[in-house]
Design a protein around this motif. Structure first.
Motif, PDB file in Angstrom:
ATOM      1  N   THR A 154      52.237  19.788   5.538  1.00 61.24           N
ATOM      2  CA  THR A 154      53.303  20.071   4.105  1.00 61.24           C
ATOM      3  C   THR A 154      54.742  19.959   3.991  1.00 61.24           C
ATOM      4  O   THR A 154      55.417  20.139   2.860  1.00 61.24           O
ATOM      5  N   ASN A 155      54.668  21.187   4.971  1.00 57.32           N
ATOM      6  CA  ASN A 155      56.092  21.945   4.873  1.00 57.32           C
ATOM      7  C   ASN A 155      56.916  21.196   5.676  1.00 57.32           C
ATOM      8  O   ASN A 155      58.410  20.938   5.476  1.00 57.32           O
ATOM      9  N   GLY A 156      56.947  21.073   7.254  1.00 60.35           N
ATOM     10  CA  GLY A 156      57.536  20.680   8.164  1.00 60.35           C
ATOM     11  C   GLY A 156      56.819  18.958   8.407  1.00 60.35           C
ATOM     12  O   GLY A 156      57.317  18.829   7.039  1.00 60.35           O
ATOM     13  N   ILE A 157      57.237  18.478   9.236  1.00 61.14           N
ATOM     14  CA  ILE A 157      57.317  16.955   9.880  1.00 61.14           C
ATOM     15  C   ILE A 157      55.515  16.297  10.305  1.00 61.14           C
ATOM     16  O   ILE A 157      55.715  15.592  10.668  1.00 61.14           O
ATOM     17  N   GLY A 158      54.942  16.877  10.256  1.00 61.47           N
ATOM     18  CA  GLY A 158      52.991  16.815  10.018  1.00 61.47           C
ATOM     19  C   GLY A 158      52.634  15.914  10.225  1.00 61.47           C
ATOM     20  O   GLY A 158      51.654  15.751  10.998  1.00 61.47           O
ATOM     21  N   ALA A 159      52.734  15.258   9.439  1.00 60.62           N
ATOM     22  CA  ALA A 159      52.055  14.173   8.391  1.00 60.62           C
ATOM     23  C   ALA A 159      53.438  13.197   8.703  1.00 60.62           C
ATOM     24  O   ALA A 159      53.481  11.629   8.471  1.00 60.62           O
ATOM     25  N   TRP A 160      54.398  13.291   9.237  1.00 66.15           N
ATOM     26  CA  TRP A 160      55.295  12.011   9.764  1.00 66.15           C
ATOM     27  C   TRP A 160      54.674  11.377  10.563  1.00 66.15           C
ATOM     28  O   TRP A 160      54.269  11.898  12.003  1.00 66.15           O
ATOM     29  N   SER A 161      55.084  10.301  11.595  1.00 66.76           N
ATOM     30  CA  SER A 161      54.867   9.014  12.563  1.00 66.76           C
ATOM     31  C   SER A 161      56.236   9.657  13.491  1.00 66.76           C
ATOM     32  O   SER A 161      57.289   9.800  12.852  1.00 66.76           O
ATOM     33  N   ALA A 162      55.596   8.545  14.213  1.00 66.72           N
ATOM     34  CA  ALA A 162      56.828   8.798  15.766  1.00 66.72           C
ATOM     35  C   ALA A 162      58.108   7.704  15.187  1.00 66.72           C
ATOM     36  O   ALA A 162      58.825   7.877  15.555  1.00 66.72           O
ATOM     37  N   ASN A 163      57.180   6.698  14.359  1.00 63.09           N
ATOM     38  CA  ASN A 163      57.865   5.672  13.725  1.00 63.09           C
ATOM     39  C   ASN A 163      58.854   6.357  12.877  1.00 63.09           C
ATOM     40  O   ASN A 163      60.519   6.454  13.106  1.00 63.09           O
ATOM     41  N   ASP A 164      58.754   7.158  11.783  1.00 64.40           N
ATOM     42  CA  ASP A 164      59.375   7.885  11.179  1.00 64.40           C
ATOM     43  C   ASP A 164      60.543   9.357  11.815  1.00 64.40           C
ATOM     44  O   ASP A 164      61.970   9.389  11.499  1.00 64.40           O
ATOM     45  N   PHE A 165      60.220   9.375  12.850  1.00 62.66           N
ATOM     46  CA  PHE A 165      60.777  10.750  13.528  1.00 62.66           C
ATOM     47  C   PHE A 165      62.241   9.681  14.441  1.00 62.66           C
ATOM     48  O   PHE A 165      63.176  10.373  14.350  1.00 62.66           O
ATOM     49  N   TYR A 166      62.118   8.697  14.800  1.00 63.22           N
ATOM     50  CA  TYR A 166      62.698   7.874  15.357  1.00 63.22           C
ATOM     51  C   TYR A 166      63.756   7.603  14.450  1.00 63.22           C
ATOM     52  O   TYR A 166      65.208   7.765  14.547  1.00 63.22           O
ATOM     53  N   THR A 167      63.353   7.147  13.100  1.00 63.80           N
ATOM     54  CA  THR A 167      64.254   6.658  11.981  1.00 63.80           C
ATOM     55  C   THR A 167      64.776   7.765  11.670  1.00 63.80           C
ATOM     56  O   THR A 167      66.231   7.468  11.445  1.00 63.80           O
ATOM     57  N   MET A 168      64.746   8.909  11.038  1.00 63.47           N
ATOM     58  CA  MET A 168      65.607  10.228  11.114  1.00 63.47           C
ATOM     59  C   MET A 168      66.521  10.537  12.443  1.00 63.47           C
ATOM     60  O   MET A 168      67.941  10.728  12.235  1.00 63.47           O
ATOM     61  N   LEU A 169      66.294  10.004  13.636  1.00 63.40           N
ATOM     62  CA  LEU A 169      67.062  10.410  14.574  1.00 63.40           C
ATOM     63  C   LEU A 169      68.334   9.338  15.014  1.00 63.40           C
ATOM     64  O   LEU A 169      69.928   9.595  14.801  1.00 63.40           O
ATOM     65  N   HIS A 170      67.886   7.841  14.541  1.00 65.00           N
ATOM     66  CA  HIS A 170      68.350   6.842  14.877  1.00 65.00           C
ATOM     67  C   HIS A 170      69.537   6.758  13.981  1.00 65.00           C
ATOM     68  O   HIS A 170      70.520   5.972  13.901  1.00 65.00           O
ATOM     69  N   ASP A 171      68.943   6.686  12.814  1.00 63.78           N
ATOM     70  CA  ASP A 171      70.118   6.273  11.500  1.00 63.78           C
ATOM     71  C   ASP A 171      69.781   7.224  10.179  1.00 63.78           C
ATOM     72  O   ASP A 171      70.681   7.284   8.699  1.00 63.78           O
ATOM     73  N   GLY A 172      69.653   8.109  10.330  1.00 67.11           N
ATOM     74  CA  GLY A 172      70.089   9.343   9.680  1.00 67.11           C
ATOM     75  C   GLY A 172      69.159   9.479   8.291  1.00 67.11           C
ATOM     76  O   GLY A 172      69.618   9.612   7.138  1.00 67.11           O
ATOM     77  N   LYS A 173      68.531   9.033   8.405  1.00 68.05           N
ATOM     78  CA  LYS A 173      67.456   9.153   6.867  1.00 68.05           C
ATOM     79  C   LYS A 173      66.099   9.928   6.826  1.00 68.05           C
ATOM     80  O   LYS A 173      65.082   9.391   8.145  1.00 68.05           O
ATOM     81  N   SER A 174      65.657   9.990   6.414  1.00 67.82           N
ATOM     82  CA  SER A 174      64.367  11.110   5.754  1.00 67.82           C
ATOM     83  C   SER A 174      63.184  10.118   6.107  1.00 67.82           C
ATOM     84  O   SER A 174      63.551   8.525   5.921  1.00 67.82           O
ATOM     85  N   ARG A 175      61.761  10.747   5.516  1.00 68.09           N
ATOM     86  CA  ARG A 175      60.721   9.654   5.879  1.00 68.09           C
ATOM     87  C   ARG A 175      60.704   8.907   4.704  1.00 68.09           C
ATOM     88  O   ARG A 175      60.006   7.919   4.164  1.00 68.09           O
ATOM     89  N   ASP A 176      61.680   9.292   3.160  1.00 67.97           N
ATOM     90  CA  ASP A 176      61.159   9.023   1.857  1.00 67.97           C
ATOM     91  C   ASP A 176      62.778   7.739   1.239  1.00 67.97           C
ATOM     92  O   ASP A 176      62.675   7.386   1.354  1.00 67.97           O
ATOM     93  N   GLY A 177      62.929   7.672   3.413  1.00 60.80           N
ATOM     94  CA  GLY A 177      64.473   6.757   2.998  1.00 60.80           C
ATOM     95  C   GLY A 177      65.552   7.688   2.506  1.00 60.80           C
ATOM     96  O   GLY A 177      66.547   6.671   2.269  1.00 60.80           O
ATOM     97  N   SER A 178      66.399   9.076   2.234  1.00 57.86           N
ATOM     98  CA  SER A 178      66.978   9.830   1.159  1.00 57.86           C
ATOM     99  C   SER A 178      67.877   9.991   3.063  1.00 57.86           C
ATOM    100  O   SER A 178      67.257  10.179   3.711  1.00 57.86           O
TER     101      SER A 178
END
Length: 423
Positions: free
Chosen positions: A85-109
């Motif tokens: 709910t509050n952490g990144i437990g619902a994220w996928s490995a793709n979501d996490f890589y996008t955050m690291l690689h592109d600087g975008k959160s799971r919702d695209g912000s």
């Protein structure tokens, strides 16, 4: 380099908006058992110093909520635990890589560059997946994320598009085939997970890291500590340091050439001491290869004013030094390394900026307690004992005695740093 060092690009972003595995070469997908991948991810998270921002000291691991005061308001670090709910437990490995690689959160912000994605973009997919597996293995922390309390217009994330256009170039690290495997591994760590440029690169007029000044050092905003140059010239002494001395400093926090204090002490404590000696040595090899730059320490003949001012302060400075400093650092400034670093011919004492020696006299401090140096010797604070004039005198003395090339320090410079935050 740690905690608030990650805020530097955030300051820059807002200003602009308003106007391999740890092994260097791109890695193949991680092999081995899930437990091995998690262990590797923990190691990589240490290399990236994730704990620095995402864990409040004394609270649960990766629960976030660490307040970072900025000139633009307060930034609160996010929860990156496995909580769904509050952490990144619902994220996928793709979501996490996008955050690291592109600087975008799971919702695209768009993320504020307090998250050093401009460096983390160099992390390979295999390493990103390992870090993700490790974070998913940590205990969930139910602490809700706090909204940033940023003033207008800095609370408008869309304005970060300007900063990204100017200063962000996504892309994984590409090994240089003309260099050794060891050099490439060091480059991957320094340029990627280590995000060393965030403190050790000067800031240009638009609030970004200037490529022409890479690793030349600069004052860290809000912390009032000076991150020295890492180029192979004089300021940080790397041009004269041996690989073993650099490894000792990064791995143990102390070496025969000096010791780490301030923000860098936290980096060694939370990150570098946990890396393998091979990886730390690779970092040293890469740093030693950086091209030198002029102007890091001014060794030109002193003006008559500088000489007169140094001579004026020398008697008082020497008196204080002999009474308070010589027992550890020796009357000739050679120190008793590695416990008590030398001051004579110490490039960090002679830098054009006198911020660090002033702060050390005022605030004192300890190198980090590490596996290789579990009981470090410390420097006592003198802020309550010495006046501004006395601090200026003793710092001037150590910057100009024994053949040192430093310039005199004024009472005003000392007074301006008395109330500076420790980190």
């Amino acid at each position: 380099m740690r905690k608030l060092r990650s805020l530097i690009p955030f300051f820059l972003a807002t200003l602009c908006a308003s106007t391999a595995p740890v092994h260097a070469q791109p890695a193949a997908p991680a092999a081995g058992s899930h437990a091995e991948v998690i262990a590797r991810g923990e190691y990589l998270a240490r290399a990236g110093d994730c704990i620095a921002c995402h864990t409040v000291p004394g609270q649960k691991l990766f629960g976030g909520g660490r307040a970072m005061e900025t000139p633009f308001g307060t930034l609160y670090t996010p929860n990156i635990s496995s909580d769904k709910t509050n952490g990144i437990g619902a994220w996928s490995a793709n979501d996490f890589y996008t955050m690291l690689h592109d600087g975008k959160s799971r919702d695209g912000s768009l993320l504020y560059p307090a998250m050093p994605f401009a460096s983390y973009t160099k992390v390979t997919r295999a390493d990103s997946d390992a870090i993700y597996a490790y974070l998913m293995s940590t205990a969930p922390v139910s602490q809700p994320n706090r909204e940033h309390d940023m003033r207008f217009p800095y609370n408008e994330r869309a304005l970060l598009l300007g900063w990204r256009t100017l200063f962000f170039r996504p892309g994984e690290y590409k090994a240089d085939p003309t260099q050794s495997v060891e050099w490439n591994r060091g480059a991957y760590l320094v340029e990627g997970l280590g995000h060393c440029t965030m403190c050790h690169t000067a800031i240009n007029a638009l609030g970004g890291n200037s490529p022409s000044k890479r690793f030349e050092g600069g004052l860290i905003p809000m912390q009032n500590w000076y991150a020295p140059s890492l180029t192979s010239n004089k300021e940080a002494g790397l041009g004269e340091w041996s690989i073993d001395d650099i490894v000792g400093l990064l791995h143990a926090g102390v070496s025969n050439r000096g010791a780490v204090y301030g923000p860098m002490a936290e980096v060694v404590y939370d990150s570098f001491q946990y890396l393998s000696e091979d990886d730390v040595r690779a970092v040293a090899v890469y740093l030693k290869s950086l091209p030198g730059h002029s102007g890091e320490v001014d060794t030109s003949p002193r003006s008559s004013f500088v000489t007169e001012e140094a001579n004026r302060l020398a008697p008082l400075g020497k008196k204080i030094y002999d009474a308070q400093c010589a027992a550890c650092h020796a009357t000739d400034g050679r120190g008793k390394p590695p416990s008590f670093p030398p001051l004579a011919a110490n490039q960090s004492i002679q830098m054009n900026s006198a911020v660090n020696p002033i702060r050390m006299v005022l605030n004192g401090g300890y190198p980090p307690g590490t596996h290789k140096n579990p009981t470090p010797y410390g420097m006592p604070p003198f802020a309550q004992l010495l006046s501004d004039e006395e601090v200026a005198a003793v710092v001037t003395y150590i910057r100009t005695a024994w053949g040192n090339y430093g310039t005199p320090v004024s009472d005003r410079e000392v007074n301006a740093l008395r109330s500076a935050p420790l980190f």
